[in-house]
Design a protein around this motif. Structure first.
Motif: not given
Length: 115
Positions: A52-63, A100-105
């Motif tokens: 999974v790409r970081p933005w996808g993981a962030a979107a799933l986690a925040a969602g 989610a942003a911190a994990a993405w970064a």
């Protein structure tokens, strides 16, 4: 993404969540816990979907965090309340986004350094 570093990140996230409750009072552990809850979901997403790409993981986690928060507007079974919470609190949504942003970064930085 190798699973061992992700598993280590998940364990460190849980340790950080427990540690913040030990060392801080007031709203800090509550909102740090919200952010870390989303970070933990992020790590679980990456464990399940290692490509999974970081933005996808962030979107799933925040969602997922948001869905759980809005579910609190209804009745959460008592057995699940320690894990999912029981009271809707709008500021939690902000802190989920922070997590989610911190994990993405962190994930993006890891991938850049590894690649």
């Amino acid at each position: 993404m190798p699973r061992l570093p992700v598993l280590c990140a998940a364990v460190l996230t849980v340790a950080a969540g427990l540690g913040v409750r030990v060392f801080f009072d007031g709203p800090v552990p509550k909102y740090a816990g919200d952010a870390l809850y989303t970070v933990l979901i992020y790590t679980l997403v990456v464990l399940i979907l290692p490509r999974v790409r970081p933005w996808g993981a962030a979107a799933l986690a925040a969602g997922a965090s948001g869905v759980i928060e809005f579910a609190q507007l209804g009745e959460i079974p008592a057995v699940l309340r320690p894990l999912l919470g029981s009271t809707f609190n709008p500021p939690d949504l902000f802190w989920y986004a922070v997590g989610a942003a911190a994990a993405w970064a962190a994930h993006t930085l890891w991938l850049r350094r590894a690649g």
